[in-house]
Design a protein around this motif. Sequence first.
Motif, mmCIF file in Angstrom:
data_model
loop_
_atom_site.group_PDB
_atom_site.id
_atom_site.type_symbol
_atom_site.label_atom_id
_atom_site.label_comp_id
_atom_site.label_asym_id
_atom_site.label_seq_id
_atom_site.Cartn_x
_atom_site.Cartn_y
_atom_site.Cartn_z
ATOM 1 N N GLY A 55 0.816 -1.215 0.000
ATOM 2 C CA GLY A 55 0.000 0.000 0.000
ATOM 3 C C GLY A 55 0.845 1.260 0.000
ATOM 4 O O GLY A 55 0.490 2.256 -0.653
ATOM 5 N N GLN A 56 1.957 1.242 0.697
ATOM 6 C CA GLN A 56 2.826 2.418 0.739
ATOM 7 C C GLN A 56 3.458 2.705 -0.618
ATOM 8 O O GLN A 56 3.517 3.855 -1.056
ATOM 9 C CB GLN A 56 3.906 2.212 1.794
ATOM 10 N N THR A 57 3.928 1.651 -1.288
ATOM 11 C CA THR A 57 4.554 1.872 -2.593
ATOM 12 C C THR A 57 3.498 2.239 -3.636
ATOM 13 O O THR A 57 3.766 3.040 -4.542
ATOM 14 C CB THR A 57 5.364 0.635 -3.030
ATOM 15 N N GLU A 58 2.277 1.695 -3.511
ATOM 16 C CA GLU A 58 1.192 2.072 -4.422
ATOM 17 C C GLU A 58 0.779 3.525 -4.202
ATOM 18 O O GLU A 58 0.393 4.216 -5.154
ATOM 19 C CB GLU A 58 0.001 1.143 -4.227
ATOM 20 N N ARG A 59 0.861 3.995 -2.977
ATOM 21 C CA ARG A 59 0.510 5.390 -2.699
ATOM 22 C C ARG A 59 1.439 6.343 -3.444
ATOM 23 O O ARG A 59 0.990 7.326 -4.054
ATOM 24 C CB ARG A 59 0.592 5.653 -1.188
ATOM 25 N N ILE A 60 2.728 6.069 -3.423
ATOM 26 C CA ILE A 60 3.682 6.919 -4.137
ATOM 27 C C ILE A 60 3.448 6.841 -5.643
ATOM 28 O O ILE A 60 3.510 7.853 -6.350
ATOM 29 C CB ILE A 60 5.124 6.508 -3.797
ATOM 30 N N LYS A 61 3.171 5.642 -6.130
ATOM 31 C CA LYS A 61 2.945 5.458 -7.572
ATOM 32 C C LYS A 61 1.701 6.195 -8.039
ATOM 33 O O LYS A 61 1.707 6.829 -9.106
ATOM 34 C CB LYS A 61 2.825 3.961 -7.875
ATOM 35 N N ASN A 62 0.625 6.115 -7.279
ATOM 36 C CA ASN A 62 -0.673 6.599 -7.729
ATOM 37 C C ASN A 62 -0.955 8.052 -7.375
ATOM 38 O O ASN A 62 -1.952 8.610 -7.854
ATOM 39 C CB ASN A 62 -1.789 5.717 -7.155
ATOM 40 N N PHE A 63 -0.109 8.654 -6.545
ATOM 41 C CA PHE A 63 -0.305 10.065 -6.206
ATOM 42 C C PHE A 63 0.934 10.845 -6.638
ATOM 43 O O PHE A 63 1.995 10.705 -6.040
ATOM 44 C CB PHE A 63 -0.543 10.257 -4.701
ATOM 45 N N PRO A 64 0.825 11.647 -7.693
ATOM 46 C CA PRO A 64 2.004 12.357 -8.218
ATOM 47 C C PRO A 64 2.393 13.542 -7.344
ATOM 48 O O PRO A 64 1.622 13.972 -6.475
ATOM 49 C CB PRO A 64 1.535 12.830 -9.595
ATOM 50 N N TYR A 65 3.579 14.052 -7.607
ATOM 51 C CA TYR A 65 3.973 15.328 -7.000
ATOM 52 C C TYR A 65 2.962 16.365 -7.479
ATOM 53 O O TYR A 65 2.681 16.453 -8.681
ATOM 54 C CB TYR A 65 5.381 15.699 -7.462
ATOM 55 N N PRO A 66 2.358 17.154 -6.566
ATOM 56 C CA PRO A 66 1.277 18.078 -6.953
ATOM 57 C C PRO A 66 1.633 18.914 -8.175
ATOM 58 O O PRO A 66 2.669 19.588 -8.204
ATOM 59 C CB PRO A 66 1.107 18.946 -5.699
ATOM 60 N N ARG A 67 0.768 18.865 -9.186
ATOM 61 C CA ARG A 67 1.082 19.505 -10.457
ATOM 62 C C ARG A 67 1.131 21.012 -10.347
ATOM 63 O O ARG A 67 1.827 21.682 -11.138
ATOM 64 C CB ARG A 67 0.056 19.114 -11.527
ATOM 65 N N GLN A 68 0.395 21.629 -9.414
ATOM 66 C CA GLN A 68 0.447 23.077 -9.308
ATOM 67 C C GLN A 68 1.840 23.551 -8.937
ATOM 68 O O GLN A 68 2.293 24.603 -9.385
ATOM 69 C CB GLN A 68 -0.581 23.600 -8.300
ATOM 70 N N TYR A 69 2.558 22.735 -8.131
ATOM 71 C CA TYR A 69 3.928 23.096 -7.781
ATOM 72 C C TYR A 69 4.870 22.804 -8.944
ATOM 73 O O TYR A 69 5.711 23.636 -9.302
ATOM 74 C CB TYR A 69 4.382 22.319 -6.543
ATOM 75 N N ALA A 70 4.734 21.628 -9.525
ATOM 76 C CA ALA A 70 5.650 21.231 -10.593
ATOM 77 C C ALA A 70 5.503 22.124 -11.819
ATOM 78 O O ALA A 70 6.498 22.568 -12.403
ATOM 79 C CB ALA A 70 5.393 19.781 -10.974
ATOM 80 N N SER A 71 4.271 22.441 -12.228
ATOM 81 C CA SER A 71 4.045 23.241 -13.435
ATOM 82 C C SER A 71 4.494 24.677 -13.248
ATOM 83 O O SER A 71 5.204 25.241 -14.093
ATOM 84 C CB SER A 71 2.564 23.192 -13.829
ATOM 85 N N LEU A 72 4.079 25.287 -12.126
ATOM 86 C CA LEU A 72 4.460 26.678 -11.892
ATOM 87 C C LEU A 72 5.963 26.820 -11.764
ATOM 88 O O LEU A 72 6.558 27.791 -12.249
ATOM 89 C CB LEU A 72 3.773 27.201 -10.630
ATOM 90 N N ASN A 73 6.602 25.853 -11.137
ATOM 91 C CA ASN A 73 8.053 25.885 -11.010
ATOM 92 C C ASN A 73 8.713 25.905 -12.384
ATOM 93 O O ASN A 73 9.658 26.656 -12.636
ATOM 94 C CB ASN A 73 8.516 24.664 -10.213
ATOM 95 N N HIS A 74 8.210 25.087 -13.297
ATOM 96 C CA HIS A 74 8.760 25.019 -14.651
ATOM 97 C C HIS A 74 8.562 26.343 -15.385
ATOM 98 O O HIS A 74 9.479 26.855 -16.041
ATOM 99 C CB HIS A 74 8.079 23.875 -15.402
ATOM 100 N N TYR A 75 7.362 26.918 -15.263
ATOM 101 C CA TYR A 75 7.080 28.183 -15.942
ATOM 102 C C TYR A 75 7.904 29.330 -15.360
ATOM 103 O O TYR A 75 8.414 30.183 -16.105
ATOM 104 C CB TYR A 75 5.593 28.515 -15.845
ATOM 105 N N PHE A 76 8.024 29.373 -14.042
ATOM 106 C CA PHE A 76 8.809 30.423 -13.405
ATOM 107 C C PHE A 76 10.266 30.360 -13.842
ATOM 108 O O PHE A 76 10.905 31.386 -14.084
ATOM 109 C CB PHE A 76 8.723 30.305 -11.880
ATOM 110 N N MET A 77 10.790 29.138 -13.914
ATOM 111 C CA MET A 77 12.182 28.974 -14.323
ATOM 112 C C MET A 77 12.416 29.502 -15.732
ATOM 113 O O MET A 77 13.375 30.231 -15.986
ATOM 114 C CB MET A 77 12.560 27.494 -14.219
ATOM 115 N N TRP A 78 11.502 29.164 -16.644
ATOM 116 C CA TRP A 78 11.667 29.635 -18.019
ATOM 117 C C TRP A 78 11.423 31.142 -18.137
ATOM 118 O O TRP A 78 12.051 31.817 -18.966
ATOM 119 C CB TRP A 78 10.738 28.878 -18.959
ATOM 120 N N LEU A 79 10.547 31.699 -17.331
ATOM 121 C CA LEU A 79 10.359 33.150 -17.317
ATOM 122 C C LEU A 79 11.653 33.849 -16.939
ATOM 123 O O LEU A 79 12.051 34.843 -17.569
ATOM 124 C CB LEU A 79 9.245 33.519 -16.326
ATOM 125 N N LEU A 80 12.323 33.324 -15.931
ATOM 126 C CA LEU A 80 13.608 33.884 -15.525
ATOM 127 C C LEU A 80 14.628 33.792 -16.654
ATOM 128 O O LEU A 80 15.320 34.768 -16.965
ATOM 129 C CB LEU A 80 14.120 33.157 -14.292
#
Length: 340
Positions: free
Chosen positions: A213-238
Amino acid sequence: MVKWTRFETLSFVIIIGAWVSIYYFLELDWFRIPWTPMALIGTAVAFVIGFQNNAVYGRIWEARKIWGGIVNTSRTFGVYVQDMVTDEHAKESVSNDSIKKEVKILTYRHIAWMTALRYAMRNKKQWETTSKHRTNTEWGIKPPEMKSTLVEELKLYLSDDDLKEVMNKDNHQTAILYLQSHHIRKLKDKGIIWEFSFLELEALIKELFTLQGQTERIKNFPYPRQYASLNHYFMWLLLLLLPMALVPQFMDIGKEIAVNYPLWGDIFIWFTIPIYTAVAWMFHTMERIGRTGENPFEGTSNDVPISTISRGIEIDLRQNLGEDKSKIPVQFPAEHGVQF
């Protein structure tokens, strides 16, 4: 690392080369951005990238600890099965060969559970895109789970009836643990497993469910996309705004140098290219490292090597069953220094 980021590095050189050419040939020294807003953006991006990398490292480390727990629990299960499945409390006479057969069935079914679990971890989720990047596909290396099917692998460890039962379920690894528990209970009813031993083995089944169950939790729940996407956009803006602050700065320095060294002062603006490339490479690489580690079971070179871990456990269990080493599969080879 240089090969891994060479395409992005080339894009940075092209970007800054275009900006320097525009400033140099069109004399646009008036078109600039002050350093204060650039410093604020750069600080914000650095904080966000740092937050992402810390969170991603936590996911990777948790995944490694979970699979470390699977290693320990598997070894414990193997020795418990060998020592607790006996005819000491059997209600009827049981031959030594029958005892060995039961031990082998339980051990092989456990290997089947690990196999089903690692195949489940390699199933692609829609947010797992790192493995599709050209720097991850150009070498042609793939995890073992993409070179054979689950059915082909499970045939080596399960009976035909068990295989049919497992493949009829959506969650194959859970179905295997159910079979394992039912089998242990039947052996307890026959007296082949003592009641207290039965409780110990069931506790290990429970622990395997927890780790699954612990390993399935990591597999099935991604790193929150609001953090990952905004981070990518902010980096390219810079990175896209930085030339409008950096190039004029080098132009001003070049003008000061030109007072005494006209030639050096005239070409000094071109030194912006290596400086910008180095800065852009550092920001982008740190951000990409974070993106690469978001999904530790995706099947890339930076993931937790669950295939290698599983095969190592299998080798341990089968050697301790007394099997001939020539009949035991060897460890998965490392391709280009990568273990999966």
